[in-house]
Write a protein that holds these residues in place. Structure first.
Motif, short mmCIF file in Angstrom:
data_model
loop_
_atom_site.label_atom_id
_atom_site.label_comp_id
_atom_site.label_asym_id
_atom_site.label_seq_id
_atom_site.Cartn_x
_atom_site.Cartn_y
_atom_site.Cartn_z
N GLN A 14 16.15 8.58 44.61
CA GLN A 14 16.11 7.29 45.45
C GLN A 14 16.69 6.13 44.98
OE1 GLN A 14 14.09 6.92 48.50
NE2 GLN A 14 15.40 5.01 48.22
N GLU A 15 16.70 6.25 43.29
CA GLU A 15 17.65 5.04 42.61
C GLU A 15 19.17 5.24 43.31
OE1 GLU A 15 19.26 3.91 38.19
OE2 GLU A 15 17.80 5.46 38.53
N ALA A 16 19.64 6.54 43.40
CA ALA A 16 21.18 6.60 44.17
C ALA A 16 21.12 6.28 45.43
CB ALA A 16 21.19 8.09 43.77
N ILE A 17 20.26 6.54 46.29
CA ILE A 17 20.18 6.19 47.63
C ILE A 17 20.29 4.55 47.63
CG2 ILE A 17 18.87 5.96 49.58
CD1 ILE A 17 17.77 8.76 49.16
N ASP A 18 19.38 3.69 46.68
CA ASP A 18 19.50 2.57 46.77
C ASP A 18 20.90 1.75 46.43
OD1 ASP A 18 16.84 2.49 47.62
OD2 ASP A 18 16.20 2.47 45.78
N PHE A 19 21.40 2.46 45.20
CA PHE A 19 22.69 2.19 44.75
C PHE A 19 23.89 2.20 45.91
CE2 PHE A 19 26.69 3.41 42.71
CZ PHE A 19 26.73 1.99 41.92
N TYR A 20 23.90 3.34 46.64
CA TYR A 20 24.98 3.51 47.50
C TYR A 20 24.71 2.74 48.92
CZ TYR A 20 26.33 7.57 44.75
OH TYR A 20 26.79 8.10 43.53
N VAL A 40 28.46 0.50 48.90
CA VAL A 40 29.32 1.35 49.83
C VAL A 40 28.97 1.12 51.23
CG1 VAL A 40 30.61 2.73 48.09
CG2 VAL A 40 28.91 3.81 49.66
N GLY A 41 27.56 0.31 51.42
CA GLY A 41 26.99 0.22 52.80
C GLY A 41 26.45 1.32 53.44
N ALA A 42 26.12 2.31 52.58
CA ALA A 42 25.54 3.70 53.04
C ALA A 42 24.07 3.35 53.89
CB ALA A 42 25.03 4.75 51.94
N SER A 43 23.99 4.13 54.81
CA SER A 43 22.74 4.19 55.65
C SER A 43 21.85 5.37 55.31
CB SER A 43 22.94 3.94 56.85
OG SER A 43 23.70 4.81 57.44
N LYS A 56 24.67 8.36 55.09
CA LYS A 56 25.87 8.09 55.81
C LYS A 56 26.54 7.16 55.16
CE LYS A 56 26.68 9.23 60.17
NZ LYS A 56 27.60 10.33 59.96
N ILE A 57 28.11 7.55 54.69
CA ILE A 57 28.77 6.76 54.14
C ILE A 57 29.87 6.92 54.89
CG2 ILE A 57 30.14 6.04 52.18
CD1 ILE A 57 28.16 7.63 50.25
N GLY A 58 30.16 5.65 55.59
CA GLY A 58 31.56 5.63 56.86
C GLY A 58 31.05 6.59 57.65
N GLU A 59 31.82 7.50 58.12
CA GLU A 59 31.58 8.55 58.95
C GLU A 59 31.14 9.89 58.44
OE1 GLU A 59 32.06 7.87 62.32
OE2 GLU A 59 32.45 6.01 61.85
N SER A 60 30.81 9.85 56.93
CA SER A 60 30.46 11.15 56.37
C SER A 60 29.09 11.16 55.95
CB SER A 60 31.34 11.25 55.17
OG SER A 60 32.62 11.35 55.32
N ASP A 61 28.53 12.41 55.90
CA ASP A 61 27.10 12.62 55.57
C ASP A 61 27.19 13.13 54.18
OD1 ASP A 61 25.88 11.90 58.08
OD2 ASP A 61 26.01 13.84 58.92
N VAL A 62 26.43 12.60 53.37
CA VAL A 62 26.25 13.08 51.96
C VAL A 62 24.77 13.61 51.89
CG1 VAL A 62 26.51 12.33 49.61
CG2 VAL A 62 28.09 11.49 51.31
N PHE A 63 24.48 14.69 51.48
CA PHE A 63 23.15 15.24 51.16
C PHE A 63 22.72 15.23 49.61
CE2 PHE A 63 23.78 18.65 54.74
CZ PHE A 63 23.39 17.78 55.73
N MET A 64 21.68 14.76 49.49
CA MET A 64 21.34 14.47 48.18
C MET A 64 19.90 15.15 47.86
SD MET A 64 21.87 10.54 48.42
CE MET A 64 22.49 10.01 46.92
N ASP A 71 39.09 -2.75 47.51
CA ASP A 71 38.75 -3.63 46.09
C ASP A 71 37.04 -3.42 46.07
OD1 ASP A 71 41.09 -3.54 45.19
OD2 ASP A 71 41.60 -5.66 46.00
N LYS A 72 36.79 -3.97 47.23
CA LYS A 72 35.10 -4.22 47.31
C LYS A 72 34.40 -3.08 47.06
CE LYS A 72 31.45 -5.29 50.54
NZ LYS A 72 31.29 -5.84 51.87
N LEU A 73 34.85 -1.70 47.65
CA LEU A 73 34.02 -0.45 47.49
C LEU A 73 34.24 -0.21 46.01
CD1 LEU A 73 35.53 1.29 50.43
CD2 LEU A 73 33.13 0.58 50.25
#
Length: 137
Positions: free
Chosen positions: A14-20, A24-27, A59-67, A94-96
């Motif tokens: 959950q901490e990682a989800i909040d961080f990303y 990086v604008g993850a949803s 989702k980061i950009g167009e990619s799904d990341v499972f956790m 630079d922002k990412l």
């Protein structure tokens, strides 16, 4: 064929989800907690794991990341795996890079290379290795 990374944060998902989400604008697509598993699966779960993440997909950009929180067995290890983000501009790269570097360790500062107008490597605060670049067109 499609390959998706599945990362185990050993109790810090959950901490990682909040961080990303911030870095990086993850949803968030889905988060399932161990307490929500069917009764036969719950019988196999260690005490105290109910509030931990059994499975999540961001989702980061167009990619799904499972956790997952996995077995909550201690420190997560991401040795031998690196995730790469291709940015669409130098400013976005630079922002990412800055977002992923908060609380982490830069292993190669952002710079121009022969293959990218911006390229850098960073280990985020969870130990996930990242390469961020804006490839030369």
């Amino acid at each position: 064929m499609y390959i998706q990374p599945y990362l185990s944060f050993e109790g810090r998902t959950q901490e990682a989800i909040d961080f990303y989400m911030g870095a990086v604008g993850a949803s968030v697509n889905v988060v399932m907690l161990f307490k929500d598993a069917p009764p036969d699966v719950q019988a196999q779960i260690s005490p105290g794991m109910g509030e931990k993440v059994m499975h999540a997909c961001i989702k980061i950009g167009e990619s799904d990341v499972f956790m997952s929180d996995g077995q909550c067995g201690g420190k997560a290890s991401f040795s031998g795996v690196t995730l790469t983000i291709n940015a669409s501009s130098d400013g976005e790269a630079d922002k990412l890079f800055a977002g992923l570097g908060k609380g982490g360790q830069v292993t190669m500062p952002m710079a121009e290379t022969f293959f990218a107008s911006r390229f850098g490597m960073v280990d985020d605060k969870f130990g996930v290795h990242w390469m961020v670049l804006n490839p030369k067109k």
